[in-house]
Write an enzyme that holds these catalytic residues in place. Structure first.
Site, PDB file in Angstrom:
ATOM      1  N   ARG A   1      52.439  79.841  49.235  1.00  0.00           N
ATOM      2  CA  ARG A   1      52.515  80.187  47.805  1.00  0.00           C
ATOM      3  C   ARG A   1      52.232  81.670  47.608  1.00  0.00           C
ATOM      4  O   ARG A   1      51.335  82.211  48.270  1.00  0.00           O
ATOM      5  CB  ARG A   1      51.449  79.417  47.030  1.00  0.00           C
ATOM      6  N   ILE A   2      52.919  82.257  46.644  1.00  0.00           N
ATOM      7  CA  ILE A   2      52.669  83.667  46.348  1.00  0.00           C
ATOM      8  C   ILE A   2      51.200  83.862  45.981  1.00  0.00           C
ATOM      9  O   ILE A   2      50.559  84.810  46.423  1.00  0.00           O
ATOM     10  CB  ILE A   2      53.557  84.136  45.180  1.00  0.00           C
ATOM     11  N   ASP A   3      50.665  82.918  45.202  1.00  0.00           N
ATOM     12  CA  ASP A   3      49.260  83.013  44.765  1.00  0.00           C
ATOM     13  C   ASP A   3      48.305  83.022  45.954  1.00  0.00           C
ATOM     14  O   ASP A   3      47.149  83.391  45.815  1.00  0.00           O
ATOM     15  CB  ASP A   3      48.853  81.780  43.938  1.00  0.00           C
ATOM     16  N   ASP A   4      48.769  82.533  47.083  1.00  0.00           N
ATOM     17  CA  ASP A   4      47.877  82.378  48.229  1.00  0.00           C
ATOM     18  C   ASP A   4      47.892  83.566  49.179  1.00  0.00           C
ATOM     19  O   ASP A   4      47.183  83.551  50.182  1.00  0.00           O
ATOM     20  CB  ASP A   4      48.275  81.120  49.036  1.00  0.00           C
TER      21      ASP A   4
END
Ligand code: ATP
Ligand code: MG
Length: 695
Positions: free
Chosen positions: A564-567
Site C-alpha cells: 500500500r502507498i500508505d505503508d
C-alpha cells in the site's frame, strides 16, 4: 539453494521434451521472451492434456494490443458469448467514460442500451443448452462427512424458488437484500436469486459482529435480510441468528429501521436457540416457505448499467467502502478473466477458498465460474479443521483441477508442516492461484514445490474489490513466472506507474500504480456516496484511477506490487516498501509471519518497527533477533534493519485475512487509545495480546 531449485525445474525443459509437450509442436518460445535471465524465474512445461487459450507471451502481446487499440471489437466479440435480451448499441462506442476529476463527474458506462440478466446467463443459458445435469456446486461442510452436489438444473430450480419468495415479499428491481450466511449453497443461490429479479445484494461476511452488520444494514436499508440459524467454523459454533437479532435491534434503536422480512435458513447440522429469538411477523423459516415456491421464476431484464450488487472493501486502509458493480460490464469481465486466467476447460473442477462475503467469493466462487458453466467446490470450514490437511483432502475428494487461495492461508499451512500436504495425492491439480496480498517468495516456493509438486503454474492475481475481477496475472503456461510478481496486465487493462506529481514513468521503474482507461469490471460508484468514490480513486492523480498500491516494473515488463502507498517507509531518504522488508523477514526459517511499519526517528526521519510471529518450534532470543537483523542487512542493506523487533503471537488482520498495518502503526507509535476503525478486525484478542507483550 535457489540454483538447485532452478536446475531441477529446468532439467525437464530441454528443447526436445518441450517441443513434444507443446500443443502446437513448436519449440519453447517462452524463455526467449525474457530478456533478463539472471532473475529468479520458473517455466513450467505445458502438458498436452490442456488445450490452452494463450500459449505464448507473443500471442498474449498481440491480443493485448488488440484489446487496447480496438476495445470495441475486442469486448464485443467476448460479450457475444452471453445472452442479451436486447443487444447493446454498436453504432456508438461500447464504453463511455470520464476519468478526469477536473471535468467532473467521473463516470463509466459499458454496453449501454443492452438488456441482459446475470442469473439467466449463469444458469438458464446452460440448462437450455442441455447441460442441466452437470454438477455446478460441490459442497463440503465444516465437519467431515457432510457434503452435497447440485447440478445446474438443481441450482436453477432452487434459485427460482428464492426469487419467487422475494417477489412474494414485494422485492422489486433496485431494492436491496442483505445476505449474511455461512458458505452453504443457499448463499450463492441467494445472490443469484437477487440478480434474477434485479434486487441489489449486499453480502456481509458471516464472521462480522452485530455492530458491523448493523452498520452495513443501515447503509443500504434492505427490504429482506437472509441469514442462517447457526453454523460451525472449525470447532467454534457461531450463533448467526443471535447476531442478526442484536444487529436488527441496534438498527431500530439508532435509525428506527427494520427490514420487513428476515428469512432464516435453519441449519439442520447445528442446534440453535431459535425460541428465544423468533420475532413474529418479521422472521420466516426458510424450510417453511422456500420449498412451497414454484421452481420457475420470471427474469427481470436489466439494462447493462443497472446495479448488480454492492459490497464492502476489506477495510485494510480505513473505513470499508460500499462498492457498486453493474450488470453488463461485471458479467463480461468476471467471466472472461475466469476463463483465461484459470484456463477453464470442460471437465475441470475449480475451487476458490474465498468466502462469498468478499469480492473474490463473488467473482471466483459465484459469478465467474457459473457464467462459464464450471463445476466448483465450496467449503464451509477453515483450512485447519480438523487438521491442516483438510484442503488437500478436499482436493483429492473432488479431483480439483484448479485451486485458488490467499497467501495468509498458504503461510498458515506452510507453518503446519509438509506432512499434512504429502498425506494426500493432489494429482488432479493442474494449476494454483493466489489472491489478496503480495505472496512472499518463500510462501510462493512452498506452494509451488510442496503443494504443486513443481508441475502447477501459480497465477498470482492482483486486483481489488473496486476492479471487479483480476487486473494483473500470469496466463498459465504462457510465460515464465517470477515468484512474487503478478507479471502482466490482463486484456484491456492499461497500467501506469506515476511519480508523486502524477507524471507517468516509462520503462523499468517504481511508482504509484494507476490505471489509465476504463475496463468493463470497474466499480461505478460507492453506494450513495459518489463523492467519496471520486475522492478515493480519481483525485490523487488527475486522469487516472489510483489504486492506492505501489508497484515496480522490471526489465522484462513484469509488475511487482510493493504494498500500500500508505505503508511506504522513508528511512534516511530511502523509500522502502513494507513488502520488501517483510519478504526478507518471512524468508527466515524461524519466521511464521511478519509485518513492518514506520515509526518516527530523530535522525533517519523514519525507522522500521517489525512485528514477528515465530514458527511453533522457535523461541525468542537475542541471538534470533540478531540473526533476523543480519538477514535484512544482507538482503537489503543496513538502513532497512528494523529498530525494534516485537515478538507477537499473531497479527491483526481483516476478516478477509489481510494484515492491518494501520493498527500496527498506531501500536508502534504508542497511540493505544486511538487505534481507528476496528469494525473489520477479525480477532480483537490479537490486539490485547500484542499490547500485553513488550518489544
Ligand atoms: P480497503 O480498500 O478498505 O482498505 P482492501 O484494499 O484490503 O481494503 P480489497 O479490495 O479486498 O480491500 O483488497 C485489495 C487490495 O489487496 C489491493 O489493493 C492490494 O493491496 C491487495 N492485493 C490483492 N491481491 C494482491 C496480489 N496478488 N498481490 C499483492 N497485493 C494484492
Ligand atoms: Mg483497497
Amino acid at each position: 539453494k535457489l540454483e538447485t531449485r532452478l536446475k531441477i525445474i529446468f532439467s525437464h525443459l530441454n528443447a526436445a521434451s518441450f517441443s513434444s509437450l507443446s500443443p502446437f509442436g513448436a519449440p519453447c518460445s517462452q524463455t526467449s521472451t525474457l530478456q533478463h535471465k539472471d532473475d529468479d524465474y520458473v517455466v513450467i512445461p505445458r502438458n498436452l492434456k490442456y488445450s490452452l487459450r494463450v500459449t505464448s507471451r507473443e500471442q498474449y502481446a498481440s491480443m493485448y494490443m488488440d484489446s487496447i487499440r480496438e476495445p470495441d471489437m475486442f469486448w464485443n466479440k467476448l460479450a457475444k458469448d452471453f445472452f442479451w435480451k436486447k443487444e447493446y448499441a454498436t453504432s456508438q462506442p461500447l464504453c463511455k467514460f470520464n476519468f478526469d476529476a477536473r471535468k467532473s463527474p467521473i463516470f463509466v458506462e459499458w454496453f449501454r442500451g443492452g438488456y441482459t440478466n446475470v442469473c439467466y446467463n449463469a444458469l438458464d443459458r446452460h440448462v437450455i443448452a442441455g447441460r442441466g445435469g452437470q454438477p455446478a456446486l460441490l459442497w463440503e461442510g465444516n465437519d467431515l462427512g457432510q457434503d452435497s452436489c447440485s447440478t445446474y438444473q438443481d441450482l436453477l430450480n432452487y434459485t427460482c424458488q428464492i426469487s419467487n419468495f422475494l417477489l412474494s415479499k414485494n422485492v422489486v428491481k433496485g431494492d436491496r437484500v442483505c445476505i449474511y450466511m455461512p458458505m452453504i449453497p443457499e448463499l450463492p443461490c441467494g445472490m443469484l436469486a437477487c440478480a434474477r429479479i434485479g434486487a441489489i445484494h449486499s453480502v456481509v461476511f458471516a464472521g462480522f459482529s452485530a455492530e458491523a452488520l448493523a452498520g452495513r444494514i443501515l447503509d443500504c436499508c434492505p427490504k429482506v435480510v437472509i441469514t442462517c440459524s447457526a453454523f460451525k467454523r472449525g470447532n467454534k459454533l457461531v450463533d448467526l441468528m443471535g447476531i442478526v437479532d442484536t444487529a436488527l435491534q441496534l438498527c431500530l434503536e439508532r435509525e428506527n429501521f427494520s427490514p420487513e422480512t428476515c428469512l432464516i435458513y435453519e441449519n439442520p447440522r447445528v442446534a440453535s436457540n431459535k425460541d428465544t429469538l423468533w420475532k413474529e411477523g418479521r422472521d420466516l423459516r426458510w424450510q417453511d416457505v422456500i420449498p412451497c415456491m414454484d421452481k420457475k421464476a420470471p427474469v427481470e431484464w436489466m439494462e447493462a448499467e443497472d446495479p448488480l450488487f454492492m459490497l464492502y472493501t476489506s477495510g485494510s486502509t480505513g473505513k470499508p467502502k460500499g462498492v457498486v458493480h453493474t450488470v453488463g460490464g461485471y458479467m463480461v469481465y468476471s467471466a472472461v478473466t475466469f476463463k483465461y486466467i484459470f484456463d477453464h476447460q470442460p471437465g475441470d473442477v475449480f475451487w476458490c477458498t474465498a468466502d462469498c462475503g468478499w469480492i473474490t467469493g463473488h467473482t471466483y466462487v459465484t459469478y465467474g465460474p457459473l457464467l462459464n458453466c464450471a463445476t466448483c467446490v465450496i467449503y464451509e470450514g477453515i483450512p485447519t479443521w480438523p487438521d491442516a490437511g483438510r484442503y488437500w483432502q478436499i482436493i483429492d475428494k473432488f479431483n480439483v483441477t484448479a485451486f485458488h487461495t490467499a497467501p495468509t492461508a498458504i503461510r498458515t499451512l506452510e507453518s503446519s508442516g509438509d506432512e499434512f500436504v504429502k498425506k494426500h495425492s493432489r494429482k488432479s491439480l493442474k494449476l494454483l492461484g493466489s489472491v489478496g496480498e503480495p505472496i512472499n517468495p518463500k510462501a510462493w516456493w512452498w506452494y509451488f514445490e510442496v503443494v504443486g509438486e513443481k508441475r502447477c503454474p501459480i497465477v498470482d492475481t492482483w486486483w481489488q474489490t473496486e476492479t471487479g475481477a483480476t487486473m494483473i496475472s500470469p496466463l498459465p503456461w504462457a510465460w515464465p513466472l517470477k515468484p512474487g510478481s503478478a507479471t502482466l496486465p490482463f486484456f484491456g487493462v492499461q497500467l501506469a506507474l506515476v511519480d508523486e506529481n502524477g507524471n507517468e514513468k516509462h520503462g523499468p521503474c517504481e511508482g504509484f500504480l494507476c490505471i489509465k482507461g476504463p475496463w468493463p469490471g470497474i466499480a461505478r460508484t460507492l453506494y450513495q456516496n459518489h463523492e467519496r468514490y471520486e475522492e478515493s480513486y480519481f483525485k490523487t492523480f488527475y486522469g487516472y484511477y489510483t489504486t492506492g498500491d505501489g508497484c515496480r516494473r522490471d526489465d522484462d515488463g513484469y509488475y511487482w506490487i510493493t504494498g500500500r502507498i500508505d505503508d511506504v517507509i522513508n528511512v534516511s531518504g530511502h523509500r522502502i516498501s513494507t513488502g520488501e522488508v517483510e519478504s526478507v523477514l518471512n524468508a527466515h526459517p524461524a519466521c511464521a509471519e511478519a509485518a513492518v511499519v514506520g515509526i518516527p526517528h530523530k535522525v533517519k526521519g523514519q525507522g522500521i518497527y517489525a512485528f514477528v510471529v515465530l514458527m511453533k518450534e522457535a523461541s525468542a532470543s537475542e541471538e534470533l533477533r540478531i540473526s533476523f537483523l543480519q538477514s535484512v542487512r544482507k538482503e537489503i542493506g543496513s538502513f532497512a534493519a528494523p529498530e525494534i523487533i516485537h515478538w507477537v503471537t499473531g497479527l491483526p488482520k481483516t476478516r478477509s485475512g489481510k494484515v492491518m498495518r494501520r493498527i500496527l502503526r498506531k501500536i508502534a507509535c504508542g497511540e493505544f487509545d486511538n487505534l481507528g476503525d476496528l469494525s473489520s478486525l477479525a480477532d480483537p484478542s490479537v490486539i490485547d495480546d500484542i499490547l500485553n507483550t513488550k518489544p
